[in-house]
Design an enzyme around this catalytic site. Structure first.
Site, PDB file in Angstrom:
ATOM      1  N   PHE A 111       9.742 -12.119  -5.392  1.00 49.98           N
ATOM      2  CA  PHE A 111       9.966 -11.964  -3.957  1.00 49.98           C
ATOM      3  C   PHE A 111       8.666 -12.239  -3.191  1.00 49.98           C
ATOM      4  O   PHE A 111       7.618 -11.694  -3.514  1.00 49.98           O
ATOM      5  CB  PHE A 111      10.460 -10.544  -3.642  1.00 49.98           C
ATOM      6  CG  PHE A 111      10.641 -10.312  -2.171  1.00 49.98           C
ATOM      7  CD1 PHE A 111      11.571 -11.055  -1.448  1.00 49.98           C
ATOM      8  CD2 PHE A 111       9.860  -9.391  -1.494  1.00 49.98           C
ATOM      9  CE1 PHE A 111      11.722 -10.865  -0.086  1.00 49.98           C
ATOM     10  CE2 PHE A 111      10.001  -9.200  -0.129  1.00 49.98           C
ATOM     11  CZ  PHE A 111      10.948  -9.937   0.579  1.00 49.98           C
ATOM     12  N   LYS A 161      -1.330  -8.006  -5.636  1.00 49.75           N
ATOM     13  CA  LYS A 161      -1.190  -6.597  -5.285  1.00 49.75           C
ATOM     14  C   LYS A 161      -1.758  -5.666  -6.364  1.00 49.75           C
ATOM     15  O   LYS A 161      -2.399  -4.665  -6.050  1.00 49.75           O
ATOM     16  CB  LYS A 161       0.292  -6.304  -5.061  1.00 49.75           C
ATOM     17  CG  LYS A 161       0.554  -4.973  -4.399  1.00 49.75           C
ATOM     18  CD  LYS A 161       2.018  -4.837  -3.993  1.00 49.75           C
ATOM     19  CE  LYS A 161       2.229  -3.533  -3.217  1.00 49.75           C
ATOM     20  NZ  LYS A 161       3.610  -3.414  -2.736  1.00 49.75           N
TER      21      LYS A 161
END
Ligand SMILES: Cc1ncc(C[n+]2csc(CCOP(=O)(O)OP(=O)(O)O)c2C)c(N)n1
Ligand SMILES: [Mg+2]
Lengths: 589, 167
Positions: A111, A161
């Site tokens: 995503f 991340k």
């Protein structure tokens, strides 16, 4: 000290002296947004990431410091591709930090995954995908070093991340050697032999011109340029990227050359016997047809990027080096040859004493200036509001030091032509890329960088509609920029080409003067909105706009839709084919 | 590959041994409109660096531009440009050729003449290897073709400057 990668990233920005970041958060960059709350760095929340990039560019263009933008992965990152391309073309130091999906998810079409380092490889000076939190301080330091040294430009640091979330032991690289950039070696000093050769050409030239480009501004070389021009008496053309590098009021300043340059600047280059191209890159918008450009000129080309030397025109003397450093060295060599401070006479017997007299050349150029000044119909009879009149009125009412920012199109050319630039770093525009929508966000960045200055954006109606939403940012953050829309109801520059080169077949260029209603739109975004329809209303509206300092102002100037930008060298033609005005036919000669 | 062999230039590019560097180098060629004739990448004796050997077919003026652009890549440490006459060039060919019992002798003979090697033999085919100057490899390939090639791979050139004058 153990901290997270995200904390290290923000701390690294602080170490770099960053005072403001333009950005918009999202999933992959979330960890990095958390420590921003505790940081002295000001974060300005834009409404679209393109706005973040252009604001950072505007900030960089007026301050000389790198602009910083932060975006999330995927669409956040792709939204800042245009600013990166723009900064690459205009050599603007821009540091973009983007979030990326976690390292384990890279390559899986996760995503909001986008391989942004691959996407931006060709439009950044360099980019990095950080794969370990330990690398963050070093990579950020390297990113700023690369963005700001040599030929400045954009860089991107992509941070997954999990890397932001991981812990690392804080450190800060002590020196450039710690940055691990074995292949990065900008050439700053010009070769002294070549500088001497350049001086010889200067001393022998009868019709020299300094072709001053944006690289001089990047090199903080305006003073050296002025010194060089004044000591040698050589006239200077200032390209679109270099407006203001020498004051327009300076007797040796000939103004802007190129496709929409003034007759004297264009023709001085055509007729010169020596072009000192400094920090300029022989862009096709300046040269016209390259084979017919300045045919009798020898060329000295000074550029910090060796790849610019000989790319378009093979120079007689090619000097790789920083524009300011090389000009200072050239001044030293010239001084030894007898060229002293402006106005001083060369000592008898010195090489400078037998230098050709430039006064016939200067007289010739003065003749051109008198015969072919910039012009427009000041009294059209129809009562139409001329865009050039609006620019002149804005100029004459502007406080000293006002910064002018432009979009791309006719209004940009009128702004560059009709403003009087008296100081470096007071003109901000998108030159190489020609990015519509640059003005509003770049004006915001400029105002953030120079809050004490008045910042006027001179924008087109088409451009305004591309990035106007950033005025919400400006209102929310109390950044009181002023926007003058030269609303001609058209994509005017394209319309001009269709009128001139496509037999007036207008294809998809009409916009409408009042859809949208700019005043209401401005008000909806927290700005003051004003509308001006006739020449008489211009002065009062500008005075009102100049008096407002607590919020952004948008003035919708309903200008003559049929006005065209002149002079013009048709694309692909020789600069000798310059057309000075609508009635001049084949031009001046 | 062999057309215009006279006009080819060899660039040996020392690059940082980092992810994505090959893409940057190759991407630069396509972005600036150059065709790469062959390309070989390998680590060097210093593990921080790799060497990319690129053969391009170009006139010299644009070559200067591509070299300067390459030099701007942050991961490119150094570039040397070799004119073919100043270089020792080598290329490796590996080919599987049709060779039943009747043809084997002929192939083995060819291998002997060229100083190649037979590295694998099957019932109806054999695999041969030749490392040599590119023109020699070209000739060898031509002769093998007449025997019928099943599969063929060439590595592209690698090169180092000639030692002429150096003792
Ligand atoms: C993003 C982008 N799209 C398209 C263009 C092509 N283009 C150049 S000028 C122009 C018209 C600009 O219209 P406007 O902002 O109203 O300015 P004007 O020329 O009317 O002053 C266009 C479409 C561009 N430069 N940038
Ligand atoms: Mg318009």
């Amino acid at each position: 000290m153990r901290i997270t990668g995200a904390q290290a990233l923000i701390k690294s920005l602080e170490m770099q002296g960053v005072e403001v970041v333009f950005g918009l958060p999202g999933g992959a960059i979330l960890p990095v947004y958390d420590p921003i709350i505790d940081s002295p760095i000001r974060h300005i929340l834009v409404r679209h990431e393109q706005g973040a990039g252009h604001a950072a560019e505007g900030y960089a263009q007026v301050t000389g410091r790198p602009g910083v933008a932060m975006v999330t992965s995927g669409p956040g990152a792709t939204n800042i591709v245009t600013p990166l391309a723009n900064a690459y073309m205009d050599s603007i130091p821009l540091v973009v930090v983007s979030g990326q999906v976690a390292t384990g998810a890279i390559g899986t079409d996760a995503f909001q995954e986008c391989p942004i380092t691959g996407v931006t490889m060709d439009i950044t000076k360099h980019n990095w995908l950080v794969t370990d939190a330990e690398e963050i301080p070093q990579t950020i330091a390297a990113a700023f070093h690369v963005a700001t040294t040599g030929r400045p430009g954009p860089v991107l640091v992509d941070v997954p991340k999990d890397v932001s979330n991981a812990e690392m032991e804080w450190y800060w690289p002590g020196s450039i050697e710690d940055l691990d950039l074995p292949g990065y070696k900008p050439q700053v000093e010009g070769d002294p032999d070549l500088v001497r050769q350049a001086a010889e050409l200067v001393l022998g030239a009868c019709r020299p011109v300094i072709y001053a480009g944006g690289g001089i501004l990047k090199a903080r070389g305006a003073d050296a340029l002025r010194e060089l021009a004044e000591r040698t008496g050589i006239p200077v053309v200032t390209t679109l990227m270099a407006r203001g590098v020498l004051p327009d009021s300076h007797p040796l300043c000939l103004g802007m050359p190129g496709m929409h340059g003034n007759y004297t600047a264009v023709t001085a280059m055509q007729e010169s016997d020596l072009l000192l191209a400094i920090g300029s890159r022989f862009d096709d918008r300046v040269t016209g047809k390259v084979s017919a450009f300045a045919p009798g000129a020898k060329v000295v080309h000074v550029d910090i990027d060796p790849a610019e030397l000989g790319k378009v025109r093979v120079p007689e003397v090619a000097i790789a080096g920083d524009a300011r450093v090389v000009m200072e060295k050239l001044l030293e060599v010239l001084e030894r040859a007898g060229i002293g401070p402006a106005g001083s006479k060369p000592p008898a017997g010195s090489q400078a004493a037998s230098r050709p007299d430039l006064s016939p050349w200067i007289a010739q150029l003065r003749g051109y200036q008198e015969r072919f000044p910039l012009a427009y119909d000041r009294d059209p009879g129809s009562g139409a509001l001329k865009p050039q009149f609006v620019v002149e009125s804005l100029r004459d009412a502007a406080p000293p030091g006002t910064i002018v920012v432009a979009g791309v199109g006719q209004h940009q050319m009128w702004a560059s032509q009709w403003w009087h630039f008296e100081e470096p770093y007071t003109w901000v525009n998108s030159g190489g890329a020609g990015t519509m929508g640059y003005a509003v966000p770049a004006a915001i960045g400029a105002k953030v960088g120079r809050p004490e200055r008045t910042v006027w954006a001179i924008d087109g109606d088409g451009c305004f509609q591309m990035t106007a939403q950033e005025l919400v940012t400006a209102s929310a953050e109390r950044i009181p920029v002023k926007i003058a829309i030269l609303n001609n109801a058209y994509l005017g520059m394209v319309r001009q080409w269709q009128e001139m080169f496509y037999e007036e077949r207008y294809s998809e260029v009409y916009l409408s003067p009042d859809l949208p209603d700019y005043v209401k739109w401005a008000e909806a975004m927290g700005c003051v909105g004003l509308k001006v329809e006739s020449p008489e209303e211009v002065g009062p509206a500008i005075d009102k706009a100049n008096s407002i300092d607590d919020r952004p102002v948008v003035v919708d100037f309903r200008t003559d839709a049929f006005e065209k930008v002149y002079p013009m060298v048709p694309a692909g033609h020789s600069n000798d084919d310059i057309v000075v005005g609508p009635s001049a036919g084949e031009g001046g000669r | 590959m062999r057309d215009g062999a006279e006009r080819h230039h060899i660039l040996t590019v020392l690059v940082e041994n980092k992810a994505g560097v090959l893409a940057r180098v190759a991407g630069l060629f396509s972005r600036r409109g150059f065709n790469i004739a062959s390309l070989a990448v390998a680590p060097t004796d210093d593990e921080r660096f790799s060497r990319i050997t690129i053969v391009v077919d170009v006139a010299s003026a644009p070559l200067e531009q591509i070299v300067k652009q390459l030099d701007k890549l942050v991961n490119v440490v150094s570039i040397s440009e070799l004119a073919p006459e100043e270089a020792t060039e080598r290329e490796l060919l590996i080919a599987t050729v049709e060779a039943g019992p009747a043809e084997r002798g002929q192939i083995v003979q060819l291998v002997g003449i060229f100083g190649a090697q037979v590295v694998d033999v099957g019932a109806e085919a054999m695999t041969v290897v030749l490392a040599g100057a590119p023109s020699k490899v070209d000739d060898f390939e031509d002769l093998l073709r007449s025997s019928g090639i099943v599969e063929l791979q060439r590595t592209g050139r690698v090169a180092l400057p000639r030692l002429r004058g150096r003792r």
